[in-house]
Design an enzyme around this catalytic site. Sequence first.
Site, PDB file in Angstrom:
ATOM      1  N   SER A 147     -27.127 -34.093  27.264  1.00  0.00           N
ATOM      2  CA  SER A 147     -28.197 -34.471  28.193  1.00  0.00           C
ATOM      3  C   SER A 147     -29.465 -33.752  27.777  1.00  0.00           C
ATOM      4  O   SER A 147     -29.407 -32.691  27.127  1.00  0.00           O
ATOM      5  CB  SER A 147     -27.815 -34.066  29.624  1.00  0.00           C
ATOM      6  OG  SER A 147     -28.921 -34.189  30.497  1.00  0.00           O
ATOM      7  N   TYR A 160     -25.835 -27.489  36.239  1.00  0.00           N
ATOM      8  CA  TYR A 160     -25.705 -28.571  35.266  1.00  0.00           C
ATOM      9  C   TYR A 160     -26.405 -28.225  33.957  1.00  0.00           C
ATOM     10  O   TYR A 160     -25.853 -28.455  32.865  1.00  0.00           O
ATOM     11  CB  TYR A 160     -26.286 -29.859  35.852  1.00  0.00           C
ATOM     12  CG  TYR A 160     -26.115 -31.075  34.979  1.00  0.00           C
ATOM     13  CD1 TYR A 160     -24.852 -31.551  34.646  1.00  0.00           C
ATOM     14  CD2 TYR A 160     -27.223 -31.766  34.496  1.00  0.00           C
ATOM     15  CE1 TYR A 160     -24.696 -32.674  33.846  1.00  0.00           C
ATOM     16  CE2 TYR A 160     -27.076 -32.905  33.698  1.00  0.00           C
ATOM     17  CZ  TYR A 160     -25.809 -33.349  33.372  1.00  0.00           C
ATOM     18  OH  TYR A 160     -25.656 -34.460  32.581  1.00  0.00           O
TER      19      TYR A 160
END
Length: 261
Positions: A147, A160
Amino acid sequence: MPDPAQTAPSDSRPLPGAGRTAVVTGASSGIGAATAARLAAEGFDVVIGARRGDRLESLAGSIGARALPLDVTDPDSVAAFVGALDRVDVLVNNAGGAFDTAAVADADLDSWARTYEVNVLGTVRMTRALLPALRASGAGDVLFVSSTAGLISYEGGASYTAAKHGVHTLAETLRLELCGEPVRVIEIAPGMVKTAEFSLNRTGDQAAADAVYQGVREPLVAEDVADCIAWAVTRPHHVNVDLMVIRPRAQAAQHKVAREG
């Protein structure tokens, strides 16, 4: 003049993935499901794994893949999954997720542990277990779906971003360790991708999940990421796509998103 029938491309040419087996984790929805479908269309023999067996079986039936139950956080599940495979040429480490939006001062350590377990340790389990088969293939690929959160941090995303930074450095380290071996290490780092579950799992509220994409013209969708994954693993094997960052045009950076209205 040359005969057009002799110069036209042959329809009998093999598909790019013909003869290769691709494993996709976290394949019951979103990017994983789209990737499995795209790789099957490219001619790969696709094996999909996830915890939700009903969705997995439905997808497998629709795309001609093989479904096996898989929980990347469970060593016994990983061992059983790997033991059922005859060969592997491509591993797409897609299983992951985000589960909170808390500030560090309000950190839920159980959520942090869950995030790390799925995104990082689960990825390490699968990679370690399948590396012998990928080496034996003579032309293996380990692909990490990370990501942009693994490249830059932002408020409310610490659990995250910490996990995806871990995935990013895992890919970098593995590439160094496998240098000279017949295994490519590829990282695809998407930005804003609108799927049915990611933001909902993170926020726990449909309205809050919808607000993430509100006013954003054409966010990425799962099929866009699958397209990039398929392209990367079908390049000639001497070509390694170390890191591909993909964002919608409306997202210039993690904190800079154009919203209409």
